[in-house]
Design an enzyme around this catalytic site. Structure first.
Site, mmCIF file in Angstrom:
data_model
loop_
_atom_site.group_PDB
_atom_site.id
_atom_site.type_symbol
_atom_site.label_atom_id
_atom_site.label_comp_id
_atom_site.label_asym_id
_atom_site.label_seq_id
_atom_site.Cartn_x
_atom_site.Cartn_y
_atom_site.Cartn_z
ATOM 1 N N LYS A 1 0.833 -1.207 0.000
ATOM 2 C CA LYS A 1 0.000 0.000 0.000
ATOM 3 C C LYS A 1 0.871 1.262 0.000
ATOM 4 O O LYS A 1 0.621 2.194 -0.772
ATOM 5 C CB LYS A 1 -0.929 -0.023 1.228
ATOM 6 C CG LYS A 1 -1.830 1.185 1.362
ATOM 7 C CD LYS A 1 -3.047 0.880 2.198
ATOM 8 C CE LYS A 1 -2.806 0.782 3.682
ATOM 9 N NZ LYS A 1 -2.517 2.076 4.347
ATOM 10 N N SER A 2 1.899 1.292 0.830
ATOM 11 C CA SER A 2 2.741 2.491 0.906
ATOM 12 C C SER A 2 3.416 2.762 -0.429
ATOM 13 O O SER A 2 3.476 3.914 -0.896
ATOM 14 C CB SER A 2 3.822 2.300 1.977
ATOM 15 O OG SER A 2 3.241 2.215 3.246
ATOM 16 N N GLY B 1 -5.374 7.917 5.667
ATOM 17 C CA GLY B 1 -4.468 8.884 6.288
ATOM 18 C C GLY B 1 -3.231 9.124 5.432
ATOM 19 O O GLY B 1 -2.714 10.241 5.364
ATOM 20 N N SER C 1 6.931 9.022 12.422
ATOM 21 C CA SER C 1 5.875 8.878 11.417
ATOM 22 C C SER C 1 6.432 9.051 10.016
ATOM 23 O O SER C 1 6.910 10.122 9.636
ATOM 24 C CB SER C 1 4.770 9.915 11.662
ATOM 25 O OG SER C 1 3.925 9.979 10.525
ATOM 26 N N ASP D 1 1.780 -1.244 11.878
ATOM 27 C CA ASP D 1 0.442 -1.655 11.446
ATOM 28 C C ASP D 1 0.122 -3.104 11.812
ATOM 29 O O ASP D 1 -0.994 -3.570 11.572
ATOM 30 C CB ASP D 1 0.312 -1.491 9.926
ATOM 31 C CG ASP D 1 0.275 -0.024 9.517
ATOM 32 O OD1 ASP D 1 -0.100 0.825 10.348
ATOM 33 O OD2 ASP D 1 0.633 0.278 8.359
ATOM 34 N N LYS E 1 -4.591 5.609 14.807
ATOM 35 C CA LYS E 1 -4.680 4.991 13.481
ATOM 36 C C LYS E 1 -6.150 5.039 13.031
ATOM 37 O O LYS E 1 -6.931 5.840 13.537
ATOM 38 C CB LYS E 1 -4.129 3.567 13.534
ATOM 39 C CG LYS E 1 -2.636 3.509 13.842
ATOM 40 C CD LYS E 1 -1.822 4.110 12.716
ATOM 41 C CE LYS E 1 -0.329 4.037 12.982
ATOM 42 N NZ LYS E 1 0.444 4.755 11.978
ATOM 43 N N ARG F 1 -6.479 1.510 18.080
ATOM 44 C CA ARG F 1 -6.297 0.058 17.926
ATOM 45 C C ARG F 1 -5.986 -0.647 19.246
ATOM 46 O O ARG F 1 -6.161 -1.859 19.346
ATOM 47 C CB ARG F 1 -5.195 -0.229 16.891
ATOM 48 C CG ARG F 1 -5.657 0.110 15.493
ATOM 49 C CD ARG F 1 -4.620 -0.170 14.423
ATOM 50 N NE ARG F 1 -5.238 -0.028 13.116
ATOM 51 C CZ ARG F 1 -4.565 0.166 11.974
ATOM 52 N NH1 ARG F 1 -3.250 0.226 11.989
ATOM 53 N NH2 ARG F 1 -5.213 0.277 10.835
HETATM 54 C C1 S3P Z 1 2.402 4.765 6.195
HETATM 55 C C2 S3P Z 1 2.946 5.070 7.419
HETATM 56 C C3 S3P Z 1 2.395 4.609 8.697
HETATM 57 C C4 S3P Z 1 1.394 3.476 8.531
HETATM 58 C C5 S3P Z 1 0.462 3.695 7.371
HETATM 59 C C6 S3P Z 1 1.225 3.886 6.075
HETATM 60 C C7 S3P Z 1 3.042 5.290 4.979
HETATM 61 O O1 S3P Z 1 1.746 5.701 9.322
HETATM 62 O O2 S3P Z 1 0.656 3.284 9.706
HETATM 63 O O3 S3P Z 1 -0.403 2.570 7.235
HETATM 64 O O4 S3P Z 1 2.741 4.797 3.871
HETATM 65 O O5 S3P Z 1 3.870 6.203 5.103
HETATM 66 P P1 S3P Z 1 2.565 6.708 10.278
HETATM 67 O O6 S3P Z 1 3.654 7.228 9.486
HETATM 68 O O7 S3P Z 1 1.620 7.810 10.648
HETATM 69 O O8 S3P Z 1 2.988 5.880 11.451
#
Ligand code: S3P
Length: 457
Positions: free
Chosen positions: A34-35, A107, A184, A337, A364, A368
């Site tokens: 996903k990222s 998010g 983050s 996650d 989140k 959670r």
């Molecule tokens: C993500 C970073 C994480 C993760 C999210 C995806 C990303 O969040 O929880 O599912 O793609 O950069 P945080 O950076 O807020 O911890």
């Protein structure tokens, strides 16, 4: 999940009971990371010429990103063989969107796109579903405001730092050196993306390392980016602005965060012997697998290789007797996650598992810590909630009782709560009823079909 969809409250959810399963056997392949998928679309949309992406996750969150980038000028299409083709606008070339950008449940889309908009002379409104509209945006508002962006809370927002929000970017934006107050990757990435169209050097100081996909991919697209690691492990990341991007061919590896559900299911369901192919094992993402091995989980890596500049392997998982441990809080960012599904593994381990340092889990898609405490308790597990984690006394391998007749665990629009409790259902006596499985489509649209396919064999 579209926030325009009125049916986004838990009360009108789609419930499902996850029944105890026989051994899980066979080979499966989980969808793309996903990222990396979000970033492929965003960065492709900034490169003049055609970026081609295979293995893209076609989940609702990534589709929200694609829709937003189209609204700001990129051309993004899916070909019949599943390859995505992106024609970008060039760094600095984003156009004024004509409508509010609907971020759904995502998010990552919200925070990273705010970074992109921050250094363009455009105004954008960000809206999202009930879960996203509760999540803190102050963490990106602060650094992006220092760079010159301006934020206004919209009528109907719960506070000044939650969606719906309107932002006006600055051109030229001001480069900053910013020390992350929370670990983050989203905040880090928002600042780096804003830095791409900001004259000069934008610097992010990261005391605790988080996922580094942005750094890897920005370099791949041709940004001048350097990472310096200080003796205490602090990472100083510098990007030079007014970058010029070259379009890329991207192969997205499988998502370790999605593989996690099947890894834990394979460990917990007696007789299971399963191979999950093509799992991304970037060290900033893969700590769950190490923690499960420390608990006694049999997880072997087969055919370790590189896909799209990321380490990848097939994971061979066999049913294992797990033992509870104290999880080192230093690994939290590398499995942030994965805690919901780790809690399920802990609920069936022998002895006590203690987790600490999980404050970020409370912000989140749901809180959670409290959502999993309530869900596991309803399924019959022994769980204590603390300010920053859970303490779980496991069954020693016995199945959980399952949810009582007429009761369902509440997922709070959180895909990972739904999938974690689905795994708990497989390893229960009576099954686990989940109140709403629709959020699963945000990150793992084929979760049910993969699960049902394995459970049938
Ligand atoms: C993500 C970073 C994480 C993760 C999210 C995806 C990303 O969040 O929880 O599912 O793609 O950069 P945080 O950076 O807020 O911890």
């Amino acid at each position: 999940m579209s926030s325009a969809d009125p049916a986004t409250t838990a009360s009108s959810g789609r419930p499902r009971r996850f029944a105890p399963a026989g051994p899980l056997k066979g080979r499966i392949r989980v969808p793309g990371d996903k990222s990396i998928s979000h970033r492929s679309i965003m960065l492709g949309a900034l490169a003049v010429g055609e970026t081609r992406v295979t293995g893209l996750l076609e989940g609702e969150d990534v589709l929200s990103t694609a829709a937003a980038m189209r609204a700001m000028g990129a051309s993004i299409t899916r070909e019949a063989d599943g390859t995505w083709s992106i024609h970008g606008v060039g760094v600095g070339g984003l156009l004024q969107p004509q409508q509010a950008l609907d971020m759904g449940n995502s998010g990552t889309s919200t925070r990273l796109l705010m970074g992109l908009v921050a250094s363009h002379a455009i105004t954008a409104s960000f809206i999202g579903d009930a879960s996203l509209s509760k999540r803190p945006m102050g963490r990106v508002i602060e650094p992006l405001s220092l760079m010159g962006a301006d934020f206004t809370a919209s009528p109907g927002a719960r506070g000044s730092q939650t969606l719906p929000l309107m932002m006006r970017g600055a051109a030229p934006a001001v480069p900053i050196a910013y020390r992350l107050p929370v670990a983050s990757a989203q905040v880090k990435s928002a600042i780096l993306l804003a830095g791409l169209n900001t004259p000069g050097i934008t610097t992010v100081i990261e005391p605790v390392p988080t996922r580094d996909h942005s750094e890897r991919m920005l370099k791949g697209f041709g940004a001048e980016l350097e990472v310096e690691v200080e003796p205490d492990g602090t990472r100083v990341i510098r990007v030079r602005g007014e970058a010029e991007f070259r379009p890329q061919q991207i192969v997205v590896p499988g998502d370790p965060s999605s593989a996690a559900f099947f890894v834990v299911a394979g460990l917990l369901v007696p007789g299971s012997d399963l191979v999950i192919e093509n799992v991304g094992l970037n060290p900033t993402r893969a700590a769950l697998f190490d923690v499960l091995r420390q608990m006694g989980g049999q997880i072997d890596e087969l055919d370790r290789r590189e896909v799209g500049g990321e380490p990848v392997a097939d994971l061979h998982v066999r049913h294992s007797a797990l033992t509870g441990i104290a999880v080192d809080p230093a690994v939290v960012p590398s499995m942030v996650d994965e805690f919901p599904v780790l809690f399920v593994a802990a609920a069936l381990a022998r002895g006590r598992t203690v987790t600490t340092g999980l404050e970020e889990l409370r912000v989140k898609e749901s809180d959670r810590i409290s959502a999993m405490r309530a869900a596991l308790e309803l399924a019959g597990a022994t769980v204590t909630e603390t300010a920053d984690g859970l303490i779980i006394d496991g069954t020693g391998g016995d199945p959980l009782p399952g949810t009582p007749e007429g009761a369902a665990v509440t997922t709070h629009l959180d895909h990972r709560i739904a999938m974690s409790m689905a795994v708990a259902g497989l390893a229960s006596r009576a099954g686990v009823e989940v109140d709403d499985i629709r959020p699963i489509a945000t990150s793992f649209p084929v979760f049910e079909s993969l699960l049902d396919g394995l459970a049938d064999t």
